[in-house]
Design a protein around this motif. Structure first.
Motif, PDB file in Angstrom:
ATOM      1  N   LEU A 102     -15.646   7.145  -7.038  1.00 18.57           N
ATOM      2  CA  LEU A 102     -14.229   7.486  -6.987  1.00 18.57           C
ATOM      3  C   LEU A 102     -13.809   8.442  -8.096  1.00 18.57           C
ATOM      4  N   ILE A 103     -14.641   8.528  -9.131  1.00 21.24           N
ATOM      5  CA  ILE A 103     -14.210   9.196 -10.353  1.00 21.24           C
ATOM      6  C   ILE A 103     -13.755  10.630 -10.101  1.00 21.24           C
ATOM      7  N   PRO A 133      -6.960  11.678  -6.694  1.00 25.66           N
ATOM      8  CA  PRO A 133      -6.352  10.329  -6.592  1.00 25.66           C
ATOM      9  C   PRO A 133      -5.528  10.141  -5.330  1.00 25.66           C
ATOM     10  N   ILE A 134      -4.897  11.197  -4.839  1.00 25.36           N
ATOM     11  CA  ILE A 134      -4.041  11.031  -3.669  1.00 25.36           C
ATOM     12  C   ILE A 134      -4.889  10.713  -2.425  1.00 25.36           C
ATOM     13  N   PHE A 187       0.823  -1.211   0.000  1.00 20.13           N
ATOM     14  CA  PHE A 187       0.000   0.000   0.000  1.00 20.13           C
ATOM     15  C   PHE A 187       0.858   1.263   0.000  1.00 20.13           C
ATOM     16  N   LEU A 225       1.206   6.878  -6.870  1.00 28.52           N
ATOM     17  CA  LEU A 225       0.210   7.925  -7.118  1.00 28.52           C
ATOM     18  C   LEU A 225       0.887   9.288  -7.110  1.00 28.52           C
ATOM     19  N   ILE A 264      -8.210  -6.909  -2.767  1.00 27.84           N
ATOM     20  CA  ILE A 264      -8.780  -5.640  -2.300  1.00 27.84           C
ATOM     21  C   ILE A 264      -8.546  -4.547  -3.336  1.00 27.84           C
ATOM     22  N   PHE A 315       1.889   1.797  -3.492  1.00 31.57           N
ATOM     23  CA  PHE A 315       0.692   2.272  -4.203  1.00 31.57           C
ATOM     24  C   PHE A 315       0.590   3.786  -4.072  1.00 31.57           C
ATOM     25  N   LEU A 316       0.760   4.244  -2.845  1.00 32.04           N
ATOM     26  CA  LEU A 316       0.679   5.678  -2.583  1.00 32.04           C
ATOM     27  C   LEU A 316       1.825   6.416  -3.274  1.00 32.04           C
ATOM     28  N   THR A 321      -8.028   1.406   4.316  1.00 36.30           N
ATOM     29  CA  THR A 321      -9.010   0.317   4.291  1.00 36.30           C
ATOM     30  C   THR A 321      -8.351  -0.986   3.867  1.00 36.30           C
ATOM     31  N   GLY A 322      -7.467  -0.909   2.893  1.00 36.42           N
ATOM     32  CA  GLY A 322      -6.803  -2.122   2.416  1.00 36.42           C
ATOM     33  C   GLY A 322      -6.037  -2.811   3.524  1.00 36.42           C
ATOM     34  N   MET A 358     -19.073   1.205  -6.645  1.00 39.21           N
ATOM     35  CA  MET A 358     -18.088   1.905  -5.830  1.00 39.21           C
ATOM     36  C   MET A 358     -17.202   2.786  -6.704  1.00 39.21           C
ATOM     37  N   ILE A 359     -16.912   2.290  -7.914  1.00 37.75           N
ATOM     38  CA  ILE A 359     -16.012   3.032  -8.804  1.00 37.75           C
ATOM     39  C   ILE A 359     -16.573   4.406  -9.107  1.00 37.75           C
ATOM     40  N   GLU A 362      -7.766   9.516  -2.505  1.00 39.03           N
ATOM     41  CA  GLU A 362      -8.308   8.189  -2.772  1.00 39.03           C
ATOM     42  C   GLU A 362      -7.278   7.123  -2.380  1.00 39.03           C
ATOM     43  N   GLY A 363      -6.024   7.423  -2.690  1.00 38.50           N
ATOM     44  CA  GLY A 363      -4.934   6.504  -2.357  1.00 38.50           C
ATOM     45  C   GLY A 363      -4.860   6.263  -0.868  1.00 38.50           C
ATOM     46  N   TYR A 364      -4.955   7.338  -0.078  1.00 34.45           N
ATOM     47  CA  TYR A 364      -4.908   7.169   1.382  1.00 34.45           C
ATOM     48  C   TYR A 364      -6.077   6.328   1.865  1.00 34.45           C
ATOM     49  N   PHE A 365      -7.235   6.578   1.248  1.00 35.07           N
ATOM     50  CA  PHE A 365      -8.430   5.818   1.620  1.00 35.07           C
ATOM     51  C   PHE A 365      -8.192   4.324   1.378  1.00 35.07           C
ATOM     52  N   ILE A 366      -7.648   4.015   0.189  1.00 33.61           N
ATOM     53  CA  ILE A 366      -7.405   2.601  -0.128  1.00 33.61           C
ATOM     54  C   ILE A 366      -6.320   2.035   0.765  1.00 33.61           C
TER      55      ILE A 366
END
Lengths: 440, 119
Positions: free
Chosen positions: B5-6, B10-11, A172, A179, A434, A175-176, B20-21, B1-2, B13-17
């Motif tokens: 996100l649109i 993105p950043i 992850f 980005l 995920i 991933f960040l 949660t991930g 869900m997608i 969104e990245g933290y969110f993933i």
């Protein structure tokens, strides 16, 4: 007499069946369109010598010498280095040798349009590459891995499963990082999974997310990053013995390295049989997108542990996985065709891959130290085994073992390190699931 | 869900993933660990009660006591296998050459040569 009748009846059947299938020559209507060919007599003015020279020049245009670019040469050298590393240093030779040869195969310069290259529709390599692009090979590899893996050390000490989760921080975090470097979400997800240190998972996820086919919401097509991601994942997996030991020495004190863990209890056959079924249900109910990978992994494991399907397990862990590894290695190698592979993105991916391995290893080591704060007496774990949480099976477990031996010659960590190692496989597959469910 | 996100950054969104991930990976593995720590022993215990302790093994090979087969026999078999595996000759070339021995005199029937020289 009997034979005669049979032959006669077969002949009769053939005669009667022809009109039915439309094979009768009399009803042939395909030649109706007349083709007129005009023959023009060309006066041969050129001498024979000129013709021959022209022929040779034309032949030369088709050779690799005429079409080679600097990129091709660089990639061929990289392929040779891969083969050298595999043979000389024994770094995952089963992967590096097929990939290295594949890199050379993919970078032989050729004239496009003759169905030669891996990216040309209809070429043989393209058909073999299909298994990579559609994510067919990785689940088959997982089947074999499942049939090879012994989960008993994990069943004996389930708390070690958390170490496999800790190492996924690498996924992850990368991933960040990608980005921030400007990759879009699906591409970043595919790059991140390099930190899972799991070749098949990386190929599976990149074939789903960064395949050059998917179209994003803003209308741009994602880049095809399967080649760079797979090569990065496999090359860093091969370099685990180089990357991990310095980190271990950095984070783990000498005293901690000497911790002896109590030997794992004996695990009954019944527990081993229950494990794949229960783990399949539990993990996939949480992350259903990991189904192709984890489904096959636990299926393979059940084949091994059931005790009744030894033949199937034997095939899965020997012949089947060998065949798929050969095809996967060569095609992934060949997909590194210079004009597509040598880009800024590939270089970034290589950089990110190295960082992700470092983060994953550190995550595992530090989490193991953290766990030790709560464990008492001989329940304490040797923090070195945290490094095995990156799933490069069984290489990282072996590295942990040899590092442990360096501090204390009587401390055998291999069995213990296998537990976070196999849970790392499960963890990275869940992480892939995920990411796929968020971005797929 | 997608679809949700649109239009987001993105950043973030990245933290969110990221969060949660990681949570999901950990929770999956924690559940597995808990199950195998507590659930499985309980399951096996219940199974034992249901089958009233009569745990039929799938295939049990009964060791038949054979008085002829002593430890010495086992040792001999073991040793011979060890020797067979350890002292196997490597492959020799199958080509045999017959060398001509150039000897003008052969003492095969000479009595006096036999008494004077050792063959």
């Amino acid at each position: 007499m009997k034979k005669l009748i049979i032959i006669f009846s077969v002949l009769a059947l053939l005669v009667f069946i022809r009109p039915v299938l439309g094979l009768n020559a009399n009803t042939d209507t395909t030649d109706n369109s007349s083709v007129t060919t005009t023959q023009v007599d060309q006066v041969d003015t050129e001498s024979n010598l000129d013709g021959a020279l022209n022929g040779i020049a034309k032949f030369y245009d088709y050779t690799g010498f005429a079409n080679a670019t600097l990129g091709h040469i660089i990639m061929i050298i990289i392929g040779i280095i891969f083969i050298y590393l595999g043979i000389k240093f024994d770094y995952e030779p089963l992967l590096l040798i097929p990939i290295g040869m594949g890199v050379i195969i993919g970078n032989i310069p050729f004239v496009a349009g003759n169905q030669t290259g891996i990216y040309e529709t209809g070429s043989v390599l393209n058909y073999l590459y299909f298994g990579v692009v559609k994510g067919i090979y990785p689940p088959l590899i997982f089947l074999g891995i499942g049939a090879m893996t012994d989960f008993s050390s994990l069943i004996a000490n389930p708390k070690l499963m958390l170490l496999g989760g800790a190492a996924q921080i690498g996924v992850f975090a990368t991933f960040l990082g990608s980005l921030y470097l400007g990759f879009n979400l699906p591409e970043a997800g595919a790059i991140g999974i390099i930190g899972g240190a799991d070749g098949p998972t990386a190929i599976f996820l990149s074939s789903k997310l960064a395949n050059g086919i998917n179209v994003l919401a803003d209308g741009t097509t994602v880049k095809n990053l399967i080649g760079p991601i797979a090569i990065a994942a496999y090359s860093y997996m091969a370099l685990v013995p180089v990357i991990q030991p310095p980190l271990m020495r950095l984070f783990i004190s000498k005293k901690e390295r000497k911790i002896k863990m109590k030997p794992p209890r004996a695990v009954t056959q019944k527990e081993k049989m229950i494990f794949p079924v229960v783990a399949l249900i539990l993990t996939l109910f949480i992350s259903p997108s990991a189904l192709p990978l984890l489904g096959m992994l636990f299926f393979g494991n059940l084949l091994k542990e059931s005790g009744r399907t030894e033949r199937l397990a034997e095939t899965a862990r020997t012949k089947l996985i060998d065949i798929v590894t050969i095809l996967l290695g060569v095609t992934v190698g060949a997909s590194t065709q210079a004009d597509i592979f040598i880009t800024k993105d590939s270089m970034l991916i290589f950089g990110l891959g190295a960082i992700s391995f470092v983060i994953a290893t550190s995550g595992g080591l530090l989490f193991a130290k953290f766990m030790n704060l709560f464990l008492k007496g001989d329940n304490k774990i040797n923090p070195l085994i945290g490094a095995a949480g990156v799933s490069a099976v069984p290489d990282s477990a072996r590295v942990v073992h040899s590092e442990g031996l360096k501090s204390d010659k009587t401390n055998y960590l291999l069995m213990h390190a296998m537990a976070p190692n196999v849970s790392g496989v499960i963890g990275s597959a869940i992480a892939a699931g995920i990411i796929l469910s968020f971005l797929g | 869900m997608i679809y949700t996100l649109i239009n987001t950054d993105p950043i973030s969104e990245g933290y969110f993933i990221l969060i949660t991930g990681l949570l999901i990976v950990f929770s999956a593995l924690v559940i597995l660990a808990l199950f195998f720590n507590y659930g499985l022993p309980l399951m096996l215990y219940i199974y034992k009660i249901i089958t009233k302790g009569k745990d039929k093994k799938i295939s049990e090979i009964k060791a038949i006591d054979n008085s002829d087969f002593t430890g010495e026999v086992a040792a001999v078999i073991g040793a011979s296998i060890h020797m067979y595996m350890g002292e196997q000759h490597d492959h020799e070339s199958g080509i045999l050459t017959i060398k001509q021995v150039k000897k003008t005199y052969s003492p095969w029937s000479s009595k006096i040569y036999g008494t004077q020289n050792r063959l």
